[in-house]
Design an enzyme around this catalytic site. Structure first.
Site, mmCIF file in Angstrom:
data_model
loop_
_atom_site.group_PDB
_atom_site.id
_atom_site.type_symbol
_atom_site.label_atom_id
_atom_site.label_comp_id
_atom_site.label_asym_id
_atom_site.label_seq_id
_atom_site.Cartn_x
_atom_site.Cartn_y
_atom_site.Cartn_z
ATOM 1 N N CYS A 1 0.858 -1.175 0.000
ATOM 2 C CA CYS A 1 0.000 0.000 0.000
ATOM 3 C C CYS A 1 0.898 1.230 0.000
ATOM 4 C CB CYS A 1 -0.863 -0.034 1.263
ATOM 5 S SG CYS A 1 -1.880 1.426 1.524
ATOM 6 N N CYS B 1 -0.926 3.490 -6.557
ATOM 7 C CA CYS B 1 -1.827 2.961 -5.528
ATOM 8 C C CYS B 1 -2.145 1.544 -5.967
ATOM 9 C CB CYS B 1 -3.112 3.785 -5.456
ATOM 10 S SG CYS B 1 -4.423 3.002 -4.488
HETATM 11 N N1 DGL Z 1 -4.020 0.548 -1.840
HETATM 12 C C1 DGL Z 1 -3.575 1.729 -1.223
HETATM 13 C C2 DGL Z 1 -2.380 2.381 -1.880
HETATM 14 O O1 DGL Z 1 -1.602 1.695 -2.507
HETATM 15 C C3 DGL Z 1 -4.499 2.651 -0.497
HETATM 16 C C4 DGL Z 1 -5.910 2.807 -0.917
HETATM 17 C C5 DGL Z 1 -6.746 3.528 0.111
HETATM 18 O O2 DGL Z 1 -7.105 2.884 1.104
HETATM 19 O O3 DGL Z 1 -7.039 4.722 -0.080
HETATM 20 O O4 DGL Z 1 -2.168 3.561 -1.767
#
Ligand code: DGL
Length: 259
Positions: A70, A180
């Site tokens: 993430c 993301c």
């Molecule tokens: N999957 C996450 C990222 O790579 C975050 C998404 C979220 O919860 O806003 O930033």
């Protein structure tokens, strides 16, 4: 040896998907903090608290290495986690350097969550790698919400992306960086809107290579049974959630083939 993949939600499955290909015999734990997703629209203090809680759970449950699958959690919490924990912590940041290494003259668009695009960590990265100010940042929070709702339909996604991309003259860009992990589910929609010569880049393969290197350095990663245990905000996944995960993995198989 168990490596944990952590994300606010299902985005981290795209990193696990890549890890399964590169490290088929390792044992993994996957943790999605779906109760608190989207992280990208929370305050950094809240994100830090959620990540701390999840990571403590993972270590209590046998994780010997943590992948922050993430970008948002990495942006907020990675430095403090590395100070606090004795296990390796592998973070993710948008693959802007890779984009600029591939083409150092045309512009690069980095799409991420609002917390990531506003975060100090990304701005420090820009100072290091974007000497010629070629990179533009774009927050796409709605894609995380669509993914969490399993809505990947073009009817929903294309109008949103069309509006978000309208201010950019895409013919001047060499790449769009998926900063993301949730954005990997939407490669088909991005591809439909981007000029043919514009690359779609993500950091998943690089992150898994980095994990392999760290495990080799620490003498871990000597193979397991190829199992994955799935948790949602501290609770083991039920039968419905496991079938959702296999549907999402099938989607990721298709998205991976899109360049
Ligand atoms: N999957 C996450 C990222 O790579 C975050 C998404 C979220 O919860 O806003 O930033």
């Amino acid at each position: 040896m168990k490596t944990a993949f952590f994300d606010s939600g299902i985005g981290g499955l795209s990193v696990l998907h890549e890890a399964r290909r590169q490290m088929p015999e390792e044992d993994f734990i996957f943790y999605a903090d779906c109760i608190h997703a989207p992280y990208g629209e929370k305050t950094p203090a809240d994100v830090q608290r959620y990540v701390d809680r999840a990571v403590d759970f993972l270590i209590e449950n046998g994780a010997q290495a943590i992948v922050l699958a993430c970008n948002t959690a990495t942006s907020v919490a990675c430095t403090a986690l590395r100070r606090r924990l004795s296990v390796p912590v592998i973070g993710m940041e948008p693959a802007a350097k890779m984009a600029l290494d591939l083409d150092g003259t045309r512009r690069v668009l980095v799409a991420a969550t609002p917390v990531t695009t506003r975060g100090e960590k990304l701005h420090e990265l820009m100072v290091r790698v974007d000497r010629q100010h070629l990179v533009d940042l774009l927050a796409l929070p709605q894609l995380v919400r669509f993914a969490e709702a399993d809505d990947f339909s073009r009817e929903t996604v294309l109008p949103y992306l069309r509006r978000a991309l309208a201010p950019f003259d895409l013919s001047a860009y060499s790449s769009l960086v998926l900063g993301c992990t949730h954005f990997n589910y939407f490669k088909d929609s991005f591809r439909a809107l981007l000029p043919a010569g514009m690359r779609l880049l993500d950091g998943n393969a690089g992150t898994v290579r980095q994990l392999k290197r760290r495990l080799q350095e620490t003498g871990a990663g000597d193979g397991g049974t190829g199992s994955t245990a799935y948790y949602f905000s501290g609770r083991p996944a039920g039968a419905d959630e496991l079938s959702r995960i296999s549907r999402l993995m099938e989607r990721l198989d298709r998205m991976r083939a899109i360049e």
